[in-house]
Design a protein around this motif. Structure first.
Motif, PDB file in Angstrom:
ATOM      1  N   SER A  45       1.181  -1.098  -0.318  1.00  0.00           N
ATOM      2  CA  SER A  45      -0.027  -0.354   0.126  1.00  0.00           C
ATOM      3  C   SER A  45       1.339   1.384   0.288  1.00  0.00           C
ATOM      4  O   SER A  45       1.986   1.198   0.604  1.00  0.00           O
ATOM      5  N   GLY A  46       0.653   2.481  -0.395  1.00  0.00           N
ATOM      6  CA  GLY A  46       1.336   3.444  -0.179  1.00  0.00           C
ATOM      7  C   GLY A  46      -0.058   5.248  -0.629  1.00  0.00           C
ATOM      8  O   GLY A  46      -0.911   4.604  -0.960  1.00  0.00           O
ATOM      9  N   PHE A  47       1.106   6.045  -0.737  1.00  0.00           N
ATOM     10  CA  PHE A  47       0.546   7.032  -1.329  1.00  0.00           C
ATOM     11  C   PHE A  47       1.554   8.235  -2.000  1.00  0.00           C
ATOM     12  O   PHE A  47       2.511   8.428  -1.514  1.00  0.00           O
ATOM     13  N   LEU A  48       1.617   8.902  -3.465  1.00  0.00           N
ATOM     14  CA  LEU A  48       2.695   9.358  -3.593  1.00  0.00           C
ATOM     15  C   LEU A  48       1.797  10.558  -4.123  1.00  0.00           C
ATOM     16  O   LEU A  48       0.500  10.911  -4.947  1.00  0.00           O
ATOM     17  N   VAL A  49       2.515  11.870  -3.992  1.00  0.00           N
ATOM     18  CA  VAL A  49       2.059  13.750  -4.320  1.00  0.00           C
ATOM     19  C   VAL A  49       3.560  13.892  -4.944  1.00  0.00           C
ATOM     20  O   VAL A  49       4.576  13.264  -4.602  1.00  0.00           O
ATOM     21  N   SER A  50       2.704  14.552  -5.877  1.00  0.00           N
ATOM     22  CA  SER A  50       3.873  15.040  -6.447  1.00  0.00           C
ATOM     23  C   SER A  50       3.368  16.790  -6.774  1.00  0.00           C
ATOM     24  O   SER A  50       2.272  16.769  -6.963  1.00  0.00           O
ATOM     25  N   GLY A 101      -2.491   5.424  -4.103  1.00  0.00           N
ATOM     26  CA  GLY A 101      -3.366   6.623  -4.056  1.00  0.00           C
ATOM     27  C   GLY A 101      -2.251   7.876  -4.383  1.00  0.00           C
ATOM     28  O   GLY A 101      -0.659   7.588  -4.383  1.00  0.00           O
ATOM     29  N   LEU A 102      -2.792   8.687  -5.155  1.00  0.00           N
ATOM     30  CA  LEU A 102      -1.741   9.361  -6.042  1.00  0.00           C
ATOM     31  C   LEU A 102      -2.316  11.040  -5.619  1.00  0.00           C
ATOM     32  O   LEU A 102      -4.060  11.416  -5.943  1.00  0.00           O
ATOM     33  N   CYS A 103      -1.693  11.804  -5.579  1.00  0.00           N
ATOM     34  CA  CYS A 103      -2.179  13.572  -5.227  1.00  0.00           C
ATOM     35  C   CYS A 103      -1.368  14.391  -6.174  1.00  0.00           C
ATOM     36  O   CYS A 103      -0.080  14.155  -6.295  1.00  0.00           O
ATOM     37  N   LEU A 104      -1.675  14.908  -7.336  1.00  0.00           N
ATOM     38  CA  LEU A 104      -1.369  15.665  -8.247  1.00  0.00           C
ATOM     39  C   LEU A 104      -1.361  16.991  -7.832  1.00  0.00           C
ATOM     40  O   LEU A 104      -1.579  17.915  -8.010  1.00  0.00           O
ATOM     41  N   ILE A 105      -0.578  18.187  -6.247  1.00  0.00           N
ATOM     42  CA  ILE A 105      -0.818  18.483  -6.208  1.00  0.00           C
ATOM     43  C   ILE A 105      -1.417  20.068  -6.735  1.00  0.00           C
ATOM     44  O   ILE A 105      -2.630  21.181  -6.997  1.00  0.00           O
ATOM     45  N   ASN A 106      -0.214  19.803  -7.747  1.00  0.00           N
ATOM     46  CA  ASN A 106      -0.945  21.469  -8.681  1.00  0.00           C
ATOM     47  C   ASN A 106      -1.756  20.828 -10.411  1.00  0.00           C
ATOM     48  O   ASN A 106      -1.625  21.893 -10.868  1.00  0.00           O
ATOM     49  N   PHE A 136       5.296  12.497   9.570  1.00  0.00           N
ATOM     50  CA  PHE A 136       6.323  13.167   7.973  1.00  0.00           C
ATOM     51  C   PHE A 136       5.861  13.317   6.945  1.00  0.00           C
ATOM     52  O   PHE A 136       5.643  14.152   6.255  1.00  0.00           O
ATOM     53  N   PHE A 137       4.857  12.103   6.384  1.00  0.00           N
ATOM     54  CA  PHE A 137       4.117  12.281   5.376  1.00  0.00           C
ATOM     55  C   PHE A 137       3.267  13.772   4.496  1.00  0.00           C
ATOM     56  O   PHE A 137       3.460  13.956   3.494  1.00  0.00           O
ATOM     57  N   ARG A 138       2.495  13.532   5.399  1.00  0.00           N
ATOM     58  CA  ARG A 138       1.755  14.764   6.224  1.00  0.00           C
ATOM     59  C   ARG A 138       2.404  16.329   5.740  1.00  0.00           C
ATOM     60  O   ARG A 138       1.855  17.515   5.266  1.00  0.00           O
ATOM     61  N   GLN A 139       3.522  16.385   6.205  1.00  0.00           N
ATOM     62  CA  GLN A 139       4.131  18.008   5.601  1.00  0.00           C
ATOM     63  C   GLN A 139       4.410  18.300   4.307  1.00  0.00           C
ATOM     64  O   GLN A 139       4.601  19.308   3.738  1.00  0.00           O
ATOM     65  N   PHE A 140       4.158  17.296   3.805  1.00  0.00           N
ATOM     66  CA  PHE A 140       3.908  17.850   2.575  1.00  0.00           C
ATOM     67  C   PHE A 140       2.983  17.953   1.258  1.00  0.00           C
ATOM     68  O   PHE A 140       2.797  18.230   0.544  1.00  0.00           O
ATOM     69  N   LEU A 141       1.975  18.008   2.039  1.00  0.00           N
ATOM     70  CA  LEU A 141       0.542  18.061   1.994  1.00  0.00           C
ATOM     71  C   LEU A 141       0.475  20.074   2.373  1.00  0.00           C
ATOM     72  O   LEU A 141      -0.568  20.636   1.809  1.00  0.00           O
TER      73      LEU A 141
END
Length: 141
Positions: A45-50, A101-106, A136-141
């Motif tokens: 499992s996991g989540f990627l933020v870009s 999971g995926l979040c493309l921030i911009n 740790f992960f939340r700081q990137f959102l």
């Protein structure tokens, strides 16, 4: 299917990397679509933020499966300067589902996929992430 909340020997890695020239949000979206089968089959499992320049990814699962996946991630030409920011062994996952999971921030695209979250959805969803990895992960959102 295994119990996602009480698994033993779960390895968690959070890494950052820089996106290579020529790799865009569409490429990342397609990569995650393909990763779904791989990850579900291996109970990862996991989540990627870009943010279109950097990637931040959490992956978690059985130690050998996570190590094997991370070896592939490190040599993927779509990104470079891969650095582990957090690594731990735990008895429970922070992600409540298998896959990625995926979040493309911009991105302003509205991808109609179960695994895609816009930034505000990802922030809300990340409130489920417990412990040091979640902090740790939340700081990137």
């Amino acid at each position: 299917m295994m119990n996602l909340l009480n698994s033993k020997s779960i390895k968690q890695i959070i890494y950052t990397s820089h996106i290579s020239d020529g790799t865009d949000d569409g490429d990342i979206f397609e990569m995650i679509k393909k990763a779904q089968k791989y990850n579900i089959h291996r109970e990862i499992s996991g989540f990627l933020v870009s943010d279109s320049k950097m990637l931040v990814q959490l992956i978690e699962g059985n130690k050998s499966d996570v190590d094997e996946l991370f070896d592939k991630i490190k040599i993927d030409p779509r990104h470079y300067d891969v650095k582990i920011q957090f690594e731990d062994m735990t008895d429970s996952r922070i992600m409540p589902f298998l896959g990625m999971g995926l979040c493309l921030i911009n991105s302003y695209s509205n991808y109609q996929q179960d695994f895609y979250f816009n930034r505000s959805q990802a922030k809300e969803f990340s409130s489920l992430f417990e412990g040091s990895a979640g902090d740790f992960f939340r700081q990137f959102l």
